[in-house]
Enzyme design. Structure first.
Site, PDB file in Angstrom:
ATOM      1  CB  CYS A  50     -16.130   9.524  34.565  1.00  0.00           C
ATOM      2  SG  CYS A  50     -14.446   9.071  34.087  1.00  0.00           S
TER       3      CYS A  50
ATOM      4  CG  HIS B 173     -15.756   9.639  29.998  1.00  0.00           C
ATOM      5  ND1 HIS B 173     -15.669  10.302  31.211  1.00  0.00           N
ATOM      6  CD2 HIS B 173     -17.062   9.750  29.622  1.00  0.00           C
ATOM      7  CE1 HIS B 173     -16.852  10.793  31.522  1.00  0.00           C
ATOM      8  NE2 HIS B 173     -17.708  10.466  30.586  1.00  0.00           N
TER       9      HIS B 173
ATOM     10  CG  ASN C 164     -21.136  11.592  30.010  1.00  0.00           C
ATOM     11  OD1 ASN C 164     -20.362  11.059  30.802  1.00  0.00           O
ATOM     12  ND2 ASN C 164     -20.719  12.439  29.089  1.00  0.00           N
TER      13      ASN C 164
END
Length: 338
Positions: free
Chosen positions: A149, A286, A306
């Site tokens: 990520c 994240h 995302n």
């Protein structure tokens, strides 16, 4: 492949728009209610998400327990959702993972402490701003079972800034950052700030994704000559905007989509709506890309892209209330300058 009507009802997830470009709201159909209240749909879940573990095997029984635990967790999380725009939680592609497995696979950011922002607010900001309206935001990607990520957020900011500067929007290589950023650990985790520092120091040019495709696993760095065309970072900034989210809005408008780190533990179950609770920021884990905001409704919110594919959340997006540093969204926010 036939799928239970009960399950299909839940996967409609969020079919009604709430307000201008806001999160979608769960359709209150009978099938939705049955799915979210029953652990008996494990078979339909396996069929829809192509789970191949053998019936009555050790893995099957373990996954079924995780699935049942998830449905109980959803009831608790949804008990806070008293407004129509509030976040909704339910069955998605992560429902047969334990919470530990989910964290170990997808929440692999190494948090770095950012300096407090000491600049000024930007006057005259629009009430709503979305970089997608400028056609500079690439489609939602899927990092797969790889803790990448941190690389997706950085590359997302770079390719958007490149397009804002007048170039054609082109997806750049996340795999190049994953393989070559020696200050990070590939699929085992990394930091957006460290990746940007490395890109800034080396002036490495990111090539298009088509030249260096994503593999969802760490590989050997493929080097290109300095004469090879690509996009490099001239500079970047990383700040803590805690208590200053209005100033953060100004940074978004002025500099393009922002790479941010968040606490995404509760996102394992997220279906859509605006997150306002149980997202503590006690553990930043994240990385995401903030691409806009909307303050026109009852609940002002950030629009966040995302990297878990379009089947997660609202077609790959999540909405987070502005104010109060929900999910730690203001703790470490990076802008890229090309």
């Amino acid at each position: 492949m036939s799928v239970s009507p009960l399950f299909l009802g839940s996967l409609a997830v969020l079919s009604t728009l709430v307000g201008p470009l806001c999160c979608q709201n769960v359709n209150s159909s009978e099938s939705d209610a049955k799915l979210n209240g029953s652990a008996a749909d494990f078979r339909a879940f396996r069929a829809h998400f192509h789970r191949t573990y053998e019936v009555d095997s050790e893995e099957f029984n373990r996954r079924r327990v995780y699935f049942q635990n998830a449905t109980e967790r959803h009831a608790y999380l949804n008990s806070f959702s008293t407004m129509s725009q509030s976040a909704k939680y339910g069955i998605n592609q992560f429902s047969d993972l334990s919470q530990k497995e989910f964290k170990d696979l997808y929440l692999r950011v190494v948090p770095d402490k950012a300096p407090i922002f000491s600049g000024l607010k930007t006057p005259g900001l629009p009430a709503r701003f979305d970089w997608r309206d400028k056609a500079v935001v690439a489609p939602v990607q899927n990092q797969g079972a790889c803790g990448s990520c941190w690389a997706f957020s950085v590359v997302g900011a770079m390719q958007a800034d490149h397009a804002i500067g007048g170039s054609q929007l082109e997806q750049l290589s996340v795999q190049q950052v994953l393989d070559c950023s020696y200050q990070n650990a590939g699929c085992s985790g990394g930091s957006p700030s460290r990746a940007l520092s490395w890109l800034n120091q080396t002036k490495l040019k990111l090539v298009p994704r088509s030249e260096y495709p994503y593999k969802a696993k760490t590989g050997i760095c493929h080097f290109f000559s300095q004469s090879h065309e690509g996009v490099s970072v001239k500079d970047f900034s990383t700040y803590d905007f805690s208590g200053q989210e209005e100033a953060m809005m100004g940074q978004l408008v002025a500099h393009g989509p922002l790479a941010a780190i968040v606490d995404a533990v509760s996102w394992q179950d997220y279906l859509g709506g605006i997150i306002q609770y149980h997202c503590s920021s006690h553990w930043s884990n994240h990385a995401v890309l903030i691409i806009g905001y909307d303050t026109t409704g009852d609940i002002p919110y950030w629009i966040v892209q995302n990297s878990w594919g379009t089947t997660w959340g609202d077609e790959g997006y999540v909405y987070i209330k502005i104010g109060g540093n929900i999910c730690g969204i203001a703790d470490s926010v990076a802008a890229v300058f090309l």
